[in-house]
Design an enzyme around this catalytic site. Structure first.
Site, short mmCIF file in Angstrom:
data_model
loop_
_atom_site.label_atom_id
_atom_site.label_comp_id
_atom_site.label_asym_id
_atom_site.label_seq_id
_atom_site.Cartn_x
_atom_site.Cartn_y
_atom_site.Cartn_z
N ARG A 138 -3.63 23.20 -3.73
CA ARG A 138 -3.07 23.40 -2.48
C ARG A 138 -1.86 22.28 -2.10
O ARG A 138 -1.01 22.69 -1.66
CB ARG A 138 -4.10 23.62 -1.62
CG ARG A 138 -4.41 25.28 -1.80
CD ARG A 138 -5.68 25.77 -0.94
NE ARG A 138 -6.86 24.79 -1.18
CZ ARG A 138 -8.14 25.13 -1.01
NH1 ARG A 138 -8.22 26.40 -0.23
NH2 ARG A 138 -9.25 24.46 -1.12
N ASP A 163 -1.74 18.78 -14.63
CA ASP A 163 -2.75 19.39 -14.22
C ASP A 163 -3.33 20.27 -15.13
O ASP A 163 -2.68 21.27 -15.57
CB ASP A 163 -2.53 20.10 -12.87
CG ASP A 163 -3.66 20.67 -12.30
OD1 ASP A 163 -4.72 20.83 -12.83
OD2 ASP A 163 -3.80 20.61 -11.05
N ARG A 189 -7.93 10.45 -2.93
CA ARG A 189 -9.11 9.78 -2.57
C ARG A 189 -9.04 8.49 -3.22
O ARG A 189 -8.28 8.12 -4.38
CB ARG A 189 -10.16 10.68 -3.50
CG ARG A 189 -10.72 12.08 -2.78
CD ARG A 189 -11.61 11.43 -1.54
NE ARG A 189 -12.15 12.68 -1.09
CZ ARG A 189 -11.48 13.49 0.09
NH1 ARG A 189 -10.26 12.84 0.61
NH2 ARG A 189 -12.06 14.33 0.48
N ASP A 207 -3.37 5.32 1.14
CA ASP A 207 -3.92 5.81 2.26
C ASP A 207 -5.38 5.65 2.10
O ASP A 207 -6.38 5.73 3.02
CB ASP A 207 -3.52 7.29 2.75
CG ASP A 207 -3.98 7.43 3.88
OD1 ASP A 207 -4.13 6.87 4.92
OD2 ASP A 207 -4.74 8.64 4.13
N GLU A 234 -14.56 2.46 1.79
CA GLU A 234 -14.02 2.43 3.35
C GLU A 234 -15.07 2.21 4.22
O GLU A 234 -16.23 2.70 3.99
CB GLU A 234 -13.17 3.92 3.16
CG GLU A 234 -12.00 4.03 2.41
CD GLU A 234 -11.41 5.52 2.55
OE1 GLU A 234 -11.93 6.11 3.43
OE2 GLU A 234 -10.33 5.56 1.99
N HIS A 282 -6.68 5.55 5.94
CA HIS A 282 -7.23 7.27 5.61
C HIS A 282 -6.60 7.94 6.86
O HIS A 282 -7.63 8.68 7.47
CB HIS A 282 -8.77 7.02 5.35
CG HIS A 282 -8.99 8.13 4.67
ND1 HIS A 282 -9.98 8.10 3.61
CD2 HIS A 282 -8.39 9.52 4.53
CE1 HIS A 282 -10.30 9.22 3.28
NE2 HIS A 282 -9.31 10.08 3.71
N LEU A 283 -5.30 8.08 7.06
CA LEU A 283 -4.71 8.86 7.91
C LEU A 283 -4.42 10.18 7.62
O LEU A 283 -3.93 11.23 8.24
CB LEU A 283 -3.68 8.20 8.72
CG LEU A 283 -3.97 6.97 9.53
CD1 LEU A 283 -2.60 6.30 10.07
CD2 LEU A 283 -4.96 6.98 10.52
N GLY A 284 -4.70 10.48 6.39
CA GLY A 284 -4.11 11.75 5.60
C GLY A 284 -4.50 13.09 6.48
O GLY A 284 -3.74 13.91 6.53
#
Length: 529
Positions: free
Chosen positions: A151, A171, A232, A256, A261, A279-281
């Site tokens: 998605r 993919d 990730r 990111d 973490e 990690h602001l996604g």
């Protein structure tokens, strides 16, 4: 009656809390305080977490009432899904809450690496005007390789196509025709590495994807490539990327997420051509709001005993709109089957016929299975643990579908074989615009009966006077008949009385009626919980 308890272990959006407070007792606990969490979860019917709270096997051992654990976000790294499933606890998340936010952040990193935005910003704030040093590159006409056409990957591909970029993707789980519809060319991983001017990662973290972009792969890219990872940590090998940047084999990166973490020190931080964010996604107000409200709605569905489309440990996936009205009917048919059978079968067949068979109807099998076990076990039965209950009891379960249904638009049948070889069946359908429920077959006898809270079924040899005898016995016991139908295979052959009554038929009265009419089977069905 007291309201079900929803335990919120981490911050949830005010909108999500508002959805819950109307129907539930909403309590809070610090999910990182382990003793407090274990004490509080013992009284909880639902648990809502984000990323800091560990919902593991120990939590489920303490959570005797827990029916659902909800992660207000996309990932489930902190939820032991296997342990939850064994405990019959539904696990849900908010899979679409941050997809737009994550896609936009990936593009922000891509643009920032292309145009050296943070570097120029930092230099200018230090009083340095360095236009030539931070000359960037355009996106137009370049090739972007998208790793993963899920998605988020699809949203990124669509948005980058608007920059007049050529989009290729890797993919293995996406068909070429689907990619073509999106204007994306599917390629192998090695082709993507060789062709791309930009690479953006949108894959889940699995054993197969961990380290997918490593030293070998980073020797196959263009030296002008810029790599973005907002998916990730660990999918891009950070040590290999550090080396490629040092050796000039990669022109830049936007990162990111990190293998460990929180990450406040990394060799990647020392490269001027690397843009990093903590990690602001998923970190936008809109995404947090969506996550809170989505899991709150899922919790409401779960605690109401309804199917939850976002449940990750329930077979069947999203439920088509045409299928949803059949879920309560299938569950009722399962309960009626068990009452008629007097126990659990060795084999259970769920048969779905008609137009609805064109859809994915796996969930109807789950609903029927839930109904079969609802009245025979003390533990709560859910869409999650119903298949486990069947497996543990040695019940073979099959789902059969057919678009052929000559008499009714759609039919669901629950048919089972008992240990002695006896076959018991009950079928139902939905009629009219309001999807009114009807029982249309019991043990091979055709009928049309509205299912009710209290019913009775008696199989006997057809002869005069039976209906009157049954009516008199019920009347003498002050049990009012709401409806009655009689089916038979032939005059003087086998017959079946199916009746609905206003109150439950006492067990001794069922036995008395069966004795009076010489019934080989006499059963009562009570659908009230």
């Amino acid at each position: 009656m007291s309201k079900p308890v929803v335990l919120v272990a981490e911050e949830l959006s005010p909108a999500g809390i508002a959805v819950l407070e109307a129907d539930f007792d909403v309590r809070s606990v610090d999910g990182t305080d382990r003793p407090a969490l274990l004490a509080a979860v013992a009284e909880a019917d639902a648990l809502i977490v984000r990323s800091a709270t560990k919902a593991d096997a120990e939590v489920f051992r303490h959570a005797h009432r827990l029916r659902v654990v909800a992660r207000a976000g996309v990932g489930l790294d902190n939820v032991d899904v296997e342990a939850a499933t064994k405990s019959g606890v539904m696990v849900v998340n908010a899979p679409t809450s941050n997809i737009v936010t994550a896609a936009e952040h990936a593009i922000a990193l891509l643009l920032a690496t292309a145009r050296n935005v943070p570097q120029g910003h930092g230099a200018l704030k230090q009083g340095e005007w360095k236009r030539s040093k931070y000359t960037g590159v355009e996106l137009q006409g370049k090739t972007v390789g998208v790793l993963g056409l899920g998605r988020i990957g699809v949203l990124v591909a669509q948005r980058l196509a608007a920059f007049d970029m050529d989009v290729v993707a890797f993919d293995p789980y996406v068909q070429a025709a689907r990619a073509a519809q999106l204007g994306v060319k599917l390629v192998t991983l090695d082709e993507l590495l060789a062709e791309s001017d930009f690479i953006t990662v949108h894959l889940p973290k699995t054993p197969e994807t961990l380290g997918l972009i490593g030293d070998r792969e980073l020797h196959r890219v263009k030296p002008s490539v810029r790599i973005v990872n907002a998916a990730r940590g660990g999918i891009v090998d950070e040590a290999a990327l550090d080396l490629a940047l040092k050796e000039g084999r990669v022109a830049g990166a936007g990162i990111d997420v990190f293998s460990t973490e929180p990450c406040t020190d990394s060799p990647l931080f020392h490269h001027d051509n690397v843009v990093v964010t903590p990690h602001l996604g998923a970190s936008t107000h809109e995404a947090q709001e969506k996550a809170g409200t989505q899991v709150a709605r899922s919790v409401k569905l779960a605690l109401s005993g309804e199917f939850v489309p976002d449940a990750v440990n329930v077979q069947g996936g999203a439920v088509a709109e045409d299928v949803k009205p059949g879920l309560p009917l299938a569950e009722k048919l399962g309960r009626i089957f068990t009452a008629l059978a007097g126990g659990v079968p060795v084999r259970l067949d769920v048969v779905v016929r008609g137009e609805i068979a064109e859809q994915d109807v796996k969930v109807l099998e789950l609903a029927a299975l839930k109904g079969v076990f609802l009245d025979v076990t003390e533990e709560p039965v859910t869409f999650v643990n119903a298949p486990l209950l069947a497996r543990d009891r040695g019940v073979e379960v099959t789902l059969t579908t057919s678009e052929d249904s000559p008499d009714w638009r759609n039919v669901v049948q629950v048919r089972g074989t008992l240990a002695d070889g006896t076959v018991v069946s009950v079928s139902g359908t939905l009629t009219g615009p309001k999807h009114a429920e009807r029982i249309i077959e019991v043990n091979g006898y055709n009928m049309e009966l509205v299912p009710a809270a209290h019913m009775g079924f008696f199989s006997y040899t057809d002869r005069p006077g039976i209906v009157g005898a049954v009516g008199k016995l019920l009347g003498d016991a002050d049990v009012n008949i709401a409806g009655m139908q009689v089916g038979r295979d032939a005059k003087g052959g086998k017959a079946l009385i199916a009746l609905t009554v206003d109150d439950a038929i006492p067990a001794q009265l069922v036995d008395a009626i069966a004795a009076e009419v010489g019934a080989d089977v006499g059963r009562r069905v009570d659908l009230e919980v």
